[in-house]
Design a protein around this motif. Structure first.
Motif, PDB file in Angstrom:
ATOM      1  N   ARG A 190       1.644   0.627   1.061  1.00 18.79           N
ATOM      2  CA  ARG A 190       2.464   0.104  -0.095  1.00 18.79           C
ATOM      3  C   ARG A 190       3.373  -0.999   0.336  1.00 18.79           C
ATOM      4  NH1 ARG A 190       5.122   4.969  -1.333  1.00 18.79           N
ATOM      5  NH2 ARG A 190       3.436   5.619  -2.637  1.00 18.79           N
ATOM      6  N   LEU A 191       3.931  -1.025   1.506  1.00 13.46           N
ATOM      7  CA  LEU A 191       4.566  -1.871   1.982  1.00 13.46           C
ATOM      8  C   LEU A 191       3.928  -3.398   1.938  1.00 13.46           C
ATOM      9  CD1 LEU A 191       7.444  -2.952   3.131  1.00 13.46           C
ATOM     10  CD2 LEU A 191       6.529  -2.515   5.383  1.00 13.46           C
ATOM     11  N   ARG A 192       2.647  -3.171   2.696  1.00 14.68           N
ATOM     12  CA  ARG A 192       1.811  -4.522   2.605  1.00 14.68           C
ATOM     13  C   ARG A 192       1.373  -5.041   1.118  1.00 14.68           C
ATOM     14  NH1 ARG A 192      -3.413  -2.968   5.819  1.00 14.68           N
ATOM     15  NH2 ARG A 192      -4.312  -4.609   4.362  1.00 14.68           N
ATOM     16  N   ARG A 193       1.239  -4.008  -0.008  1.00 16.48           N
ATOM     17  CA  ARG A 193       1.082  -4.398  -1.281  1.00 16.48           C
ATOM     18  C   ARG A 193       2.345  -5.202  -1.815  1.00 16.48           C
ATOM     19  NH1 ARG A 193       1.232  -0.238  -5.319  1.00 16.48           N
ATOM     20  NH2 ARG A 193       3.193  -0.202  -4.761  1.00 16.48           N
ATOM     21  N   ASP A 194       3.407  -4.688  -1.597  1.00 19.90           N
ATOM     22  CA  ASP A 194       4.769  -5.440  -2.124  1.00 19.90           C
ATOM     23  C   ASP A 194       5.236  -6.662  -1.327  1.00 19.90           C
ATOM     24  OD1 ASP A 194       5.038  -3.297  -3.556  1.00 19.90           O
ATOM     25  OD2 ASP A 194       6.672  -2.178  -2.270  1.00 19.90           O
ATOM     26  N   GLN A 195       4.658  -6.819   0.033  1.00 19.76           N
ATOM     27  CA  GLN A 195       4.942  -8.128   0.647  1.00 19.76           C
ATOM     28  C   GLN A 195       4.015  -9.081   0.059  1.00 19.76           C
ATOM     29  OE1 GLN A 195       4.622  -7.118   4.714  1.00 19.76           O
ATOM     30  NE2 GLN A 195       6.564  -6.537   4.928  1.00 19.76           N
ATOM     31  N   ALA A 196       2.905  -8.710  -0.016  1.00 18.86           N
ATOM     32  CA  ALA A 196       1.879  -9.585  -0.789  1.00 18.86           C
ATOM     33  C   ALA A 196       2.155 -10.150  -2.164  1.00 18.86           C
ATOM     34  CB  ALA A 196       0.315  -9.088  -0.629  1.00 18.86           C
ATOM     35  N   THR A 217      -2.857   9.508   6.113  1.00 16.55           N
ATOM     36  CA  THR A 217      -1.638  10.409   5.786  1.00 16.55           C
ATOM     37  C   THR A 217      -0.596   9.712   5.040  1.00 16.55           C
ATOM     38  OG1 THR A 217      -0.967   8.670   7.758  1.00 16.55           O
ATOM     39  CG2 THR A 217      -2.107  10.841   8.227  1.00 16.55           C
ATOM     40  N   LEU A 218       0.380  10.114   4.871  1.00 16.74           N
ATOM     41  CA  LEU A 218       1.693   9.702   4.130  1.00 16.74           C
ATOM     42  C   LEU A 218       2.219   8.202   4.504  1.00 16.74           C
ATOM     43  CD1 LEU A 218       3.305   9.823   1.617  1.00 16.74           C
ATOM     44  CD2 LEU A 218       4.862  11.111   2.979  1.00 16.74           C
ATOM     45  N   SER A 219       2.250   8.315   5.923  1.00 18.08           N
ATOM     46  CA  SER A 219       2.558   7.021   6.533  1.00 18.08           C
ATOM     47  C   SER A 219       1.767   5.982   6.470  1.00 18.08           C
ATOM     48  CB  SER A 219       3.157   7.382   7.996  1.00 18.08           C
ATOM     49  OG  SER A 219       1.700   7.547   8.815  1.00 18.08           O
ATOM     50  N   HIS A 220       0.584   6.102   6.344  1.00 21.99           N
ATOM     51  CA  HIS A 220      -0.414   5.259   5.949  1.00 21.99           C
ATOM     52  C   HIS A 220      -0.369   4.693   4.615  1.00 21.99           C
ATOM     53  CE1 HIS A 220      -4.738   3.650   5.345  1.00 21.99           C
ATOM     54  NE2 HIS A 220      -4.344   2.890   6.327  1.00 21.99           N
ATOM     55  N   GLY A 265      -5.542   0.280  -4.390  1.00 19.59           N
ATOM     56  CA  GLY A 265      -5.997   1.401  -5.328  1.00 19.59           C
ATOM     57  C   GLY A 265      -5.640   2.709  -4.931  1.00 19.59           C
ATOM     58  N   LEU A 266      -5.734   3.074  -3.751  1.00 17.54           N
ATOM     59  CA  LEU A 266      -5.594   4.434  -3.127  1.00 17.54           C
ATOM     60  C   LEU A 266      -4.060   4.679  -3.242  1.00 17.54           C
ATOM     61  CD1 LEU A 266      -6.949   6.501  -1.443  1.00 17.54           C
ATOM     62  CD2 LEU A 266      -6.018   5.409   0.523  1.00 17.54           C
ATOM     63  N   VAL A 267      -3.322   3.699  -3.217  1.00 18.35           N
ATOM     64  CA  VAL A 267      -1.859   3.930  -3.301  1.00 18.35           C
ATOM     65  C   VAL A 267      -1.524   3.973  -4.737  1.00 18.35           C
ATOM     66  CG1 VAL A 267       0.303   2.693  -3.124  1.00 18.35           C
ATOM     67  CG2 VAL A 267      -1.272   2.295  -1.321  1.00 18.35           C
ATOM     68  N   GLU A 268      -2.069   3.522  -5.709  1.00 20.35           N
ATOM     69  CA  GLU A 268      -1.866   3.802  -7.228  1.00 20.35           C
ATOM     70  C   GLU A 268      -2.326   5.245  -7.575  1.00 20.35           C
ATOM     71  OE1 GLU A 268      -0.086   1.716  -8.919  1.00 20.35           O
ATOM     72  OE2 GLU A 268      -0.143   0.031  -7.543  1.00 20.35           O
ATOM     73  N   GLN A 269      -3.644   5.469  -6.805  1.00 15.34           N
ATOM     74  CA  GLN A 269      -3.935   7.005  -7.237  1.00 15.34           C
ATOM     75  C   GLN A 269      -2.787   7.814  -6.718  1.00 15.34           C
ATOM     76  OE1 GLN A 269      -7.749   7.406  -5.525  1.00 15.34           O
ATOM     77  NE2 GLN A 269      -9.032   6.150  -7.147  1.00 15.34           N
ATOM     78  N   TYR A 270      -2.292   7.552  -5.502  1.00 10.41           N
ATOM     79  CA  TYR A 270      -1.337   8.454  -4.924  1.00 10.41           C
ATOM     80  C   TYR A 270      -0.113   8.548  -5.704  1.00 10.41           C
ATOM     81  CZ  TYR A 270       1.507  10.901  -1.431  1.00 10.41           C
ATOM     82  OH  TYR A 270       2.489  11.583  -0.663  1.00 10.41           O
TER      83      TYR A 270
END
Length: 115
Positions: free
Chosen positions: A46-52, A38-41, A14-19
């Motif tokens: 985002r990568l973990r979400r896409d892989q899941a 940070t942006l790298s986090h 959800g944090l990624v979606e807000q960003y």
């Protein structure tokens, strides 16, 4: 009634979606500062979400067979050969072959005992 515990990744995703919903770069940096990340986090989340999502989409649930054992896992094959750390003796240049086959020095020790 089956209640599953909340997934901690959902909050992070959800944090990624807000960003991603913020368009202004200045507001994005302010958002990162306020959340304390940070942006790298964000990119890693985002990568973990896409892989899941890919993992869940590619692996549909298979029904269990009537015997109740479930799907069998594939046993990995053993390696075909052991790992070699050096080339075989037949491989090599002529110079090395001559060096290997040269005559080694021989020592003879003679001991005289004098009375």
């Amino acid at each position: 009634m089956d209640i599953e515990p909340p997934d901690p990744d959902d909050d992070l995703f959800g944090l990624v979606e807000q960003y991603d919903s913020i368009e202004d770069p200045y507001l994005r940096s302010e958002f990162l500062d306020s959340v304390g990340t940070t942006l790298s986090h964000i990119n890693a989340l985002r990568l973990r979400r896409d892989q899941a999502a890919a993992r869940n989409a590619s692996a549909p649930e298979a029904p269990c067979p009537p015997d109740g054992k479930g799907p069998r896992r594939r046993v990995p094959r053993p390696p075909l050969r052991g790992i070699t750390t050096r080339p075989p003796k037949s491989a090599g240049s002529v110079r090395n072959k001559l060096r290997r086959n040269r005559a080694r020095p021989e020592f003879v020790i003679i001991i005289f005992k004098l009375d």
